[in-house]
Write a protein that holds these residues in place. Structure first.
Motif: not given
Ligand SMILES: N[C@H](CCC[C@H](N)C(=O)O)C(=O)O
Length: 284
Positions: A70, A73, A162, A165, A189, A191, A194-196, A217
């Motif tokens: 994966s 950013k 953030s 990331n 993971k 939910s 939404s992006e882990g 992640r």
């Protein structure tokens, strides 16, 4: 295909670096290549792959891929190693320069010479706290500061930050008892992210020191996480365990990072960057 690479690490958080000024790779191959290179048995062994790229907006660009292929950013330890690499290889002419990431451009300053850069300081920019910026489920403009978070039958006090990331930071009394392996894989993971999310546990030692462990992640437990150390420092200050404009020592498994959240809003990170291997990877 022989791919020239450099393996570097920041406090044991290692990546395989490929300089795309000299090598051409196909976009659709990058995710699988990151998995392949990261594999310690059939590849080289690392926490992922980092590409050093040309940039329209900065002196150079950086892309980070986790062990699972994966793409992240940004990457604090990676930024220090990219800065070391481009300065030592004279791809930039000054000791202060810009690096483009998918989370925006940052400014790096190397400490050392073109023969050897010992450490690097990076202005990691401004942290974002709103749920929509993490991203995290819930009212978009709300921040999450020591809010109850139910997972695996436990209720944790979670602070979300953030650094470009996503990071979920929890404070514990004893870092050696942190449920890293129990909760890391579940939360990364969940939910509600939404992006882990990168999952961090912190034990406060005093107003200028903390212990830190991370489940990343896409990579799992790593020795260090630069963006995570920045997020943990911001979370500690938001929870009044530490203060702005103070240099905070973050003790990670692989070593120490020195972080400051200055009153101008920017987070500054200083730490080592080490080159361990240079070679060629034989890709089928
Ligand atoms: N190890 C990196 C963080 C990688 C983050 C990546 N796991 C993601 O956000 O997907 C660091 O030093 O900041």
């Amino acid at each position: 295909m022989r791919i020239p690479f450099t393996k570097m690490h920041g406090l044991g958080n290692s990546y395989i670096y490929i300089n795309l000024f000299n090598v051409t790779l196909k976009e659709e191959e990058l995710s699988d290549l990151a998995k392949e290179l990261s594999n310690p048995n059939t590849g080289i062994g690392s926490d992922g792959m980092i590409l050093i790229t040309p940039s329209q907006s900065s002196d150079v660009g950086m892309r980070i891929f986790n062990k699972d292929g994966s793409e992240g950013k940004t990457c604090g330890n990676g930024l220090r190693c990219v800065a070391k690499y481009v300065f030592e290889n004279e791809m930039v002419k000054t000791s202060i320069f810009q690096i483009e990431t998918k989370a925006g451009n940052v400014t790096a300053e190397v400490h050392g010479t073109t023969d050897y850069v010992e450490s690097v300081t990076v202005d990691m920019g401004v942290p974002h706290l709103e749920r929509q910026s993490i991203p995290m489920q819930g009212p978009a403009s709300d921040s999450v500061i020591s809010e109850p978070f139910d997972v695996n039958g436990d209720t944790l006090q979670l602070t979300a930050v953030s650094m470009g990331n996503p990071h979920a930071v929890m404070f514990v009394d004893d870092i050696n008892q942190a449920p890293l392996y129990e909760l890391g894989p579940v939360m990364t993971k969940d939910s509600r992210f939404s992006e882990g999310v990168n999952v961090e546990f912190v034990e406060i030692i005093n107003k200028t020191e903390m212990h830190f462990r991370v489940w990343e992640r896409g990579s799992g437990v790593t020795q260090a996480c630069g963006t995570g150390a920045c997020a943990a420092t911001v979370a500690a200050i938001l929870n009044e365990y530490a203060e702005r404009d103070q240099l905070i020592t973050v003790h990670l498994a692989g070593g120490d990072l020195f972080i400051k959240w200055s009153s101008d809003g920017h987070v500054w990170m200083t730490g080592a960057a080490v080159t361990t291997v240079e070679g060629y990877y034989n890709k089928d």
